[in-house]
Write an enzyme that holds these catalytic residues in place. Structure first.
Site, short mmCIF file in Angstrom:
data_model
loop_
_atom_site.label_atom_id
_atom_site.label_comp_id
_atom_site.label_asym_id
_atom_site.label_seq_id
_atom_site.Cartn_x
_atom_site.Cartn_y
_atom_site.Cartn_z
N ARG A 10 3.49 1.53 1.05
CA ARG A 10 3.60 3.01 0.75
C ARG A 10 2.73 3.51 1.98
NH1 ARG A 10 5.53 5.67 -3.50
NH2 ARG A 10 3.83 7.02 -3.33
N CYS A 11 2.96 4.95 2.45
CA CYS A 11 2.30 5.65 3.75
C CYS A 11 0.72 5.79 3.00
CB CYS A 11 3.03 7.04 3.56
SG CYS A 11 2.56 7.61 5.20
N PRO A 12 -0.15 5.50 3.87
CA PRO A 12 -0.06 5.49 5.55
C PRO A 12 0.02 4.02 5.95
CG PRO A 12 -2.40 5.60 4.68
CD PRO A 12 -1.50 5.76 3.43
N ASP A 37 9.41 3.59 1.89
CA ASP A 37 8.60 4.60 1.16
C ASP A 37 9.09 5.74 2.07
OD1 ASP A 37 6.45 5.99 0.10
OD2 ASP A 37 5.60 5.94 2.07
N ASP A 43 7.43 9.68 8.58
CA ASP A 43 6.28 9.59 9.32
C ASP A 43 6.25 8.80 10.65
OD1 ASP A 43 5.18 11.83 7.88
OD2 ASP A 43 3.47 10.38 6.92
#
Length: 77
Positions: A10-12, A37, A43
């Protein structure tokens, strides 16, 4: 071509791993990325476009986003 499957993360984390992978690559090399994600799917491409990398979308469906990024020499920009 370097391949990294970032679908478990998952981000980041995916963005950080993409940045690290690009840093270790030479100009002209390609990086194949898989993302799942929703935050990373937004992003990572935004970062790559903002930085001026060449991006090709291979797959963008409900399950994953697959990208091929070609490293460019950003110092020549």
């Amino acid at each position: 071509m370097i391949f990294i499957d970032l679908t478990p993360f998952r981000c980041p984390v995916p963005l950080v791993r993409v940045k690290l992978a690009l840093k270790s690559m030479s100009s002209g090399e390609t990086l194949h990325i898989l993302l799942s994600d929703s935050g990373s799917r937004r992003d990572v491409p935004l970062f790559l476009k903002k930085q001026g990398y060449n991006i090709q979308v291979l797959c963008d469906d409900a399950i994953q986003l697959a990208l091929v990024v070609t490293k460019v020499d950003l110092s020549q920009g």
